[in-house]
Design a protein around this motif. Structure first.
Motif, mmCIF file in Angstrom:
data_model
loop_
_atom_site.group_PDB
_atom_site.id
_atom_site.type_symbol
_atom_site.label_atom_id
_atom_site.label_comp_id
_atom_site.label_asym_id
_atom_site.label_seq_id
_atom_site.Cartn_x
_atom_site.Cartn_y
_atom_site.Cartn_z
ATOM 1 N N VAL A 1 40.623 45.781 -32.702
ATOM 2 C CA VAL A 1 41.116 44.506 -32.209
ATOM 3 C C VAL A 1 39.957 43.521 -32.076
ATOM 4 O O VAL A 1 38.871 43.892 -31.630
ATOM 5 N N HIS A 2 40.204 42.284 -32.476
ATOM 6 C CA HIS A 2 39.182 41.237 -32.368
ATOM 7 C C HIS A 2 38.767 41.075 -30.904
ATOM 8 O O HIS A 2 39.594 41.122 -30.015
ATOM 9 N N LYS A 3 37.518 40.917 -30.636
ATOM 10 C CA LYS A 3 36.910 40.722 -29.323
ATOM 11 C C LYS A 3 36.701 42.021 -28.556
ATOM 12 O O LYS A 3 36.219 42.001 -27.445
ATOM 13 N N VAL A 4 37.089 43.174 -29.110
ATOM 14 C CA VAL A 4 36.779 44.459 -28.488
ATOM 15 C C VAL A 4 35.571 45.027 -29.224
ATOM 16 O O VAL A 4 35.611 45.232 -30.435
ATOM 17 N N GLU A 5 34.499 45.252 -28.498
ATOM 18 C CA GLU A 5 33.267 45.739 -29.121
ATOM 19 C C GLU A 5 33.271 47.250 -29.315
ATOM 20 O O GLU A 5 32.717 47.755 -30.278
ATOM 21 N N HIS A 6 33.890 47.956 -28.360
ATOM 22 C CA HIS A 6 33.844 49.417 -28.408
ATOM 23 C C HIS A 6 35.017 49.971 -27.606
ATOM 24 O O HIS A 6 35.342 49.448 -26.545
ATOM 25 N N ALA A 7 35.654 51.017 -28.106
ATOM 26 C CA ALA A 7 36.757 51.659 -27.387
ATOM 27 C C ALA A 7 36.582 53.171 -27.474
ATOM 28 O O ALA A 7 36.375 53.709 -28.557
ATOM 29 N N THR A 8 36.634 53.826 -26.319
ATOM 30 C CA THR A 8 36.495 55.283 -26.272
ATOM 31 C C THR A 8 37.548 55.865 -25.339
ATOM 32 O O THR A 8 38.214 55.151 -24.591
ATOM 33 N N LEU A 9 37.611 57.174 -25.379
ATOM 34 C CA LEU A 9 38.560 57.921 -24.545
ATOM 35 C C LEU A 9 37.799 58.959 -23.763
ATOM 36 O O LEU A 9 36.907 59.630 -24.296
ATOM 37 N N GLN A 10 38.139 59.106 -22.501
ATOM 38 C CA GLN A 10 37.502 60.096 -21.649
ATOM 39 C C GLN A 10 38.608 60.929 -21.009
ATOM 40 O O GLN A 10 39.617 60.386 -20.564
ATOM 41 N N ALA A 11 38.444 62.250 -20.965
ATOM 42 C CA ALA A 11 39.459 63.126 -20.383
ATOM 43 C C ALA A 11 38.833 64.007 -19.312
ATOM 44 O O ALA A 11 37.722 64.507 -19.484
ATOM 45 N N ARG A 12 39.559 64.164 -18.199
ATOM 46 C CA ARG A 12 39.156 65.078 -17.132
ATOM 47 C C ARG A 12 40.309 66.047 -16.941
ATOM 48 O O ARG A 12 41.411 65.644 -16.584
ATOM 49 N N THR A 13 40.039 67.324 -17.183
ATOM 50 C CA THR A 13 41.081 68.334 -17.016
ATOM 51 C C THR A 13 41.177 68.724 -15.556
ATOM 52 O O THR A 13 40.262 68.525 -14.772
ATOM 53 N N HIS A 14 42.313 69.312 -15.214
ATOM 54 C CA HIS A 14 42.584 69.722 -13.844
ATOM 55 C C HIS A 14 42.508 71.235 -13.739
ATOM 56 O O HIS A 14 42.939 71.936 -14.645
ATOM 57 N N ASP A 15 41.970 71.716 -12.638
ATOM 58 C CA ASP A 15 41.905 73.169 -12.417
ATOM 59 C C ASP A 15 43.205 73.669 -11.856
ATOM 60 O O ASP A 15 43.869 73.063 -11.124
#
Length: 163
Positions: A149-163
């Motif tokens: 998308v225009h004007k987005v420099e960087h996009a990432t995903l982060q996941a935290r699993t549950h115990d």
């Protein structure tokens, strides 16, 4: 007993589809029942109820552990996901709205949106989803789209699993 019910409700926590503290709440309520029996001069009943509560809490623990060890489907895992987008500070509002709209269009529930400044002219927009089971390919497709998308420099995903 209703007062103890309110205390028990206070220890029950939910995170999306996860519910924690039910055993603790039930044990609090049973402890109040033991106290009520003892206070009513029903000592034998209080002792029997104490044994039943202790037995239930200790004997059923291996069953709970066994259920928790059952593997989930290999392609999905329950986790809390955060979509992180870097953009110019001036575009933070519209970009944040775009990310939320796109996630909600994919039937994903947004828990919170947080904007953190990175220097004077950049921000990181973190959109945290409610804990869910989502195929990783679907989330990767969303971040790939947002990165283009225009004007987005960087996009990432982060996941935290549950115990």
């Amino acid at each position: 007993m209703s007062g103890i019910g309110f205390l028990g409700a206070g220890v029950i926590m939910t995170e999306g589809m996860n519910v924690r503290g039910l055993n603790t709440a039930a044990t609090l309520w049973c402890s109040a029942a033991v106290g009520s029996c003892a206070g009513s001069d029903m000592i034998a009943e209080a002792g029997l109820l104490t044994l039943v509560v202790l037995l239930a809490n200790t004997a059923l623990r291996p069953l709970v552990d066994g259920i928790n060890r059952i593997p989930t489907e290999g392609r999905t895992i329950e986790a809390t996901y955060s979509v992180m987008v870097t953009a110019a500070a001036a575009d933070a509002g519209p970009i944040g709205d775009l990310v939320v709209e796109h996630l909600e269009a994919a039937q994903l529930q947004v828990a919170e949106l947080d904007v953190t400044a990175r220097g004077e002219d950049r921000v990181v927009i973190a959109v945290t989803l409610v804990a869910t089971n989502v195929p990783s390919e679907e989330l990767d497709a969303i971040t790939d789209y947002l990165a283009k998308v225009h004007k987005v420099e960087h996009a990432t995903l982060q996941a935290r699993t549950h115990d």
